[in-house]
Design an enzyme around this catalytic site. Structure first.
Site, short mmCIF file in Angstrom:
data_model
loop_
_atom_site.label_atom_id
_atom_site.label_comp_id
_atom_site.label_asym_id
_atom_site.label_seq_id
_atom_site.Cartn_x
_atom_site.Cartn_y
_atom_site.Cartn_z
N GLU A 150 35.92 40.20 47.27
CA GLU A 150 35.46 39.31 48.34
C GLU A 150 33.94 39.53 48.44
O GLU A 150 33.47 40.36 49.19
CB GLU A 150 36.15 39.64 49.67
CG GLU A 150 35.86 38.60 50.75
CD GLU A 150 35.18 39.18 51.98
OE1 GLU A 150 34.58 38.39 52.74
OE2 GLU A 150 35.22 40.40 52.18
N ASP A 169 37.66 44.25 50.10
CA ASP A 169 36.98 43.65 51.25
C ASP A 169 35.50 44.03 51.27
O ASP A 169 35.12 45.13 50.89
CB ASP A 169 37.67 44.13 52.53
CG ASP A 169 37.05 43.54 53.79
OD1 ASP A 169 37.13 42.32 53.95
OD2 ASP A 169 36.51 44.32 54.59
#
Length: 636
Positions: free
Chosen positions: A372, A319
């Site tokens: 990401e 993330d």
């Protein structure tokens, strides 16, 4: 225990352990730090070890000693910042924390950063646990995983938040499904639909439901919301036996300031950068890991390996990668510190990623690491030795943005925005991309996928069908968030279950069955995945039919057999005699359309013989009826 000047202590942590850890290369450090069942001097008990280099004194506290910091003091091992203690008679299931006395004399009660289990929220203690008792049954899956190259295989991911996928109507543990219960229902659903992987939001322990698991306090503890670590192992094991891989969202970018967490762990900046211009995210109110410390890098890399090797997790989706790469991320002028070269790149984070991805690849277990990364940072999926970061895949955020902007338009205006759908095909080979329609796109007043679509109810579902088909045909692996495959109407809410009744209503069931057919088509035809990042795997037939908002293209297989021709109509206007150029003479068999879905074995599909009529700059062509929002996928 008195301080051990020679660093021997109990002998459980050796000089080699300390050397490797302090140099960032003890990849199984979780076997040493944390709480472990041991026998010391003939007594069974629990051994505790924690890294707290600035601490003045530490005591292990819990129910077993009335939470008294003086009852079970820890010993500092020389020249390592590690403290240890042995508590005789203590066993599995005990609650504990570390009572850390800072240099200022303040006592901090901290959860164990390496704890394998955590107390059910809102309580915050760590729990002693033993992971060795679980017996795995996925040996064939794990062996197969080692031999596969995921970049040329099928990857279709179902993104899931376990706490809101389904809920039970009862008060016990907030109505959450347990890991075991979810394994069976979720595993059966995903396998039936045809997804290849499940990606789970927020499994590492976190105090606040509304963070969705992205503000972690227990990096080594599967959240107790859904059960025990062994039950989570069962979840993964069961899905593997169903042929489903499991990916976890992983958060090495930042951590919250909760009093029991990593923030100022020993009274000073320990896991985070000391300078708040580097050590805090102003937008999120969280702390940033200090990637310049070997022990911090070791904590994170060992944590990644822990999930992959101890829990058999098939991949990690990292993330907020951009927030790690840029020193000025979310910061204004004067709020960030340039690197040694005067630039805004975090050189320590870059090195961390290269180290992480190199180690995981060298372990040879077949795990994938997904970035990401929301900017145009170059070479995210290139090997570190070639100047890259070494990730297996990268989320294609640019494609997602363009696709959604196009799909939200009234069909009349799509002809003026044709480029939004073609632009992604100019750069699809630059990284190993995953096309994503994730949870982030169906929250915060962005509307669910079905509610983004224009028109009346039937139009919305028709739009989504043709949109999902374009996504399937576009090069790149796939990800779809839960509920969007049957037309969930309201935005995602982590506190409530999906509206599963919609999947039983006519339009919702039709969409779900259509997505199922798309996923089965995807796995059936290697042309849809084996050349995802190769110019030879894709070619336009007509990229310029903007006036009619029709796209036609081919996905090519490596052996030239069972290639697929896509023809997609993004308007409510029927084209009764649509003609499309084809690359060769022969028969073109319809394998999927918007009304039938997938033409299954046993039902002869319509077929068309190519005519020697030049069209779309090709020598041959076929003609057929293309309905409003029509889908035609042919094999040849």
């Amino acid at each position: 225990m008195a301080e051990e000047k020679n660093g021997i202590g109990t002998g459980f942590i050796t000089e080699v352990d300390r050397y490797l850890y302090n140099n960032g290369k003890h990849y199984e450090i979780y076997e040493k730090l944390g709480a472990h069942k041991k026998n010391y001097k003939g007594e069974d008990g629990m051994y505790f070890a924690v890294w707290a280099p600035h601490a003045k004194q530490i005591g292990v506290v819990g129910d077993f000693n009335g939470w008294n910091p003086e009852k079970n003091p820890m010993t500092r091992l020389a020249d390592s910042g590690i403290w240890e203690a042995f508590v005789p008679g203590l066993s599995i299931g005990a609650l504990y924390k570390y009572a850390i006395t800072s240099e200022s004399g303040k006592i901090l009660f901290k959860a164990d950063p390496y704890a394998f289990e955590a107390e059910y929220r809102p309580q915050t203690a760590s729990v002693t646990a033993d992971l060795s008792s679980y017996v795995w049954n996925d040996a064939s899956w794990m062996e197969k995983r080692k031999k596969q190259d995921p970049t040329d295989g099928p990857v279709s991911i179902y993104e899931v938040h376990l706490g809101s996928w389904k809920r039970k109507n009862r008060e016990e543990k907030d109505g959450f499904y347990t890991y075991v219960e979810a394994a069976h229902e979720l595993g059966d659903y995903v396998a039936g639909m045809g997804y290849t992987h499940v990606e789970l939001l927020g499994i590492a322990e976190h105090p606040y439901d509304g963070s969705w698991g992205y503000q972690v306090t227990g990096y080594f503890a599967p959240t107790s919301r859904y059960g025990t670590p062994q039950e989570f192992m069962y979840f993964i094991d069961y899905l593997h036996q169903k042929g489903i891989g499991v990916i976890l969202d992983w958060v090495p970018a930042h951590f919250p300031k909760d009093a029991h967490g990593l923030s100022d762990f020993d009274g000073q900046a320990c896991y985070e950068y000391a300078d708040p211009r580097k050590g805090e995210h102003p937008d999120w109110g969280t702390k940033v890991f200090d990637y310049g410390k070997y022990e911090v890098d070791n904590f994170l890399i060992a944590n990644a390996l822990y999930w992959v090797e101890k829990f058999h997790v098939d991949g990690l989706r990292v993330d907020a990668v951009a927030s790690m790469l840029y020193l000025d991320y979310g910061r204004g002028n004067g709020e960030w510190v340039p690197n040694q070269n005067g630039g805004n790149e975090n050189l320590e984070a870059i090195e961390f990623f290269r180290h992480l991805n190199s180690v995981i690849k060298k372990r040879g277990n077949g795990a994938i690491i997904i970035a990401e990364e929301s900017t145009a940072w170059p070479k995210v999926t290139e090997e570190p030795e070639n100047g890259g970061l070494g990730f297996t895949f990268k989320w294609n955020m640019g494609w997602m943005h363009d696709f959604l902007e196009y799909m939200k338009l009234d069909p009349y205006f799509r002809k003026y925005n044709h480029h939004k759908m073609t632009f992604g095909l100019t750069y699809f080979t630059s990284e190993n991309y995953i096309l994503v329609l994730s949870h982030d796109e169906v929250v915060h007043l962005k509307c669910s996928m079905i509610e983004k679509m224009p028109g009346l109810l039937e139009d919305k579902f028709a739009n989504l069908k043709v949109g999902y088909t374009f996504m399937l045909g576009h090069p790149g692996k796939k990800l779809l968030f839960m509920g969007q495959d049957f037309g969930q109407f309201h935005e995602w809410d982590e506190n409530t279950s999906l509206d599963w009744y919609l999947a039983e209503e006519p339009l919702g069931m039709e969409l779900k069955n259509y997505v199922r057919d798309l996923l089965h088509l995807y796995k059936k035809y290697p042309a849809l995945y084996e050349k995802d990042y190769d110019w030879e795997g894709f070619s336009w037939v007509n990229a310029n039919d903007s006036e009619r908002s029709i796209f036609s293209f081919i996905r090519h297989s490596s052996n030239g057999r069972n290639s697929l021709l896509f023809v997609l109509n993004f308007t409510p206007v029927e084209r009764s005699d649509y003609r499309v150029g084809v690359p060769k003479k022969g028969t073109y068999s319809l394998v999927l359309d918007e009304s039938q879905g997938l033409y299954h074995t046993g039902k002869k599909p319509p077929s068309y013989s190519a005519q020697a009529m030049k069209w779309d700059e090709k020598e041959y062509s076929i003609a057929f009826s293309l309905p409003a929002y029509g889908v035609r996928v042919f094999s040849f």
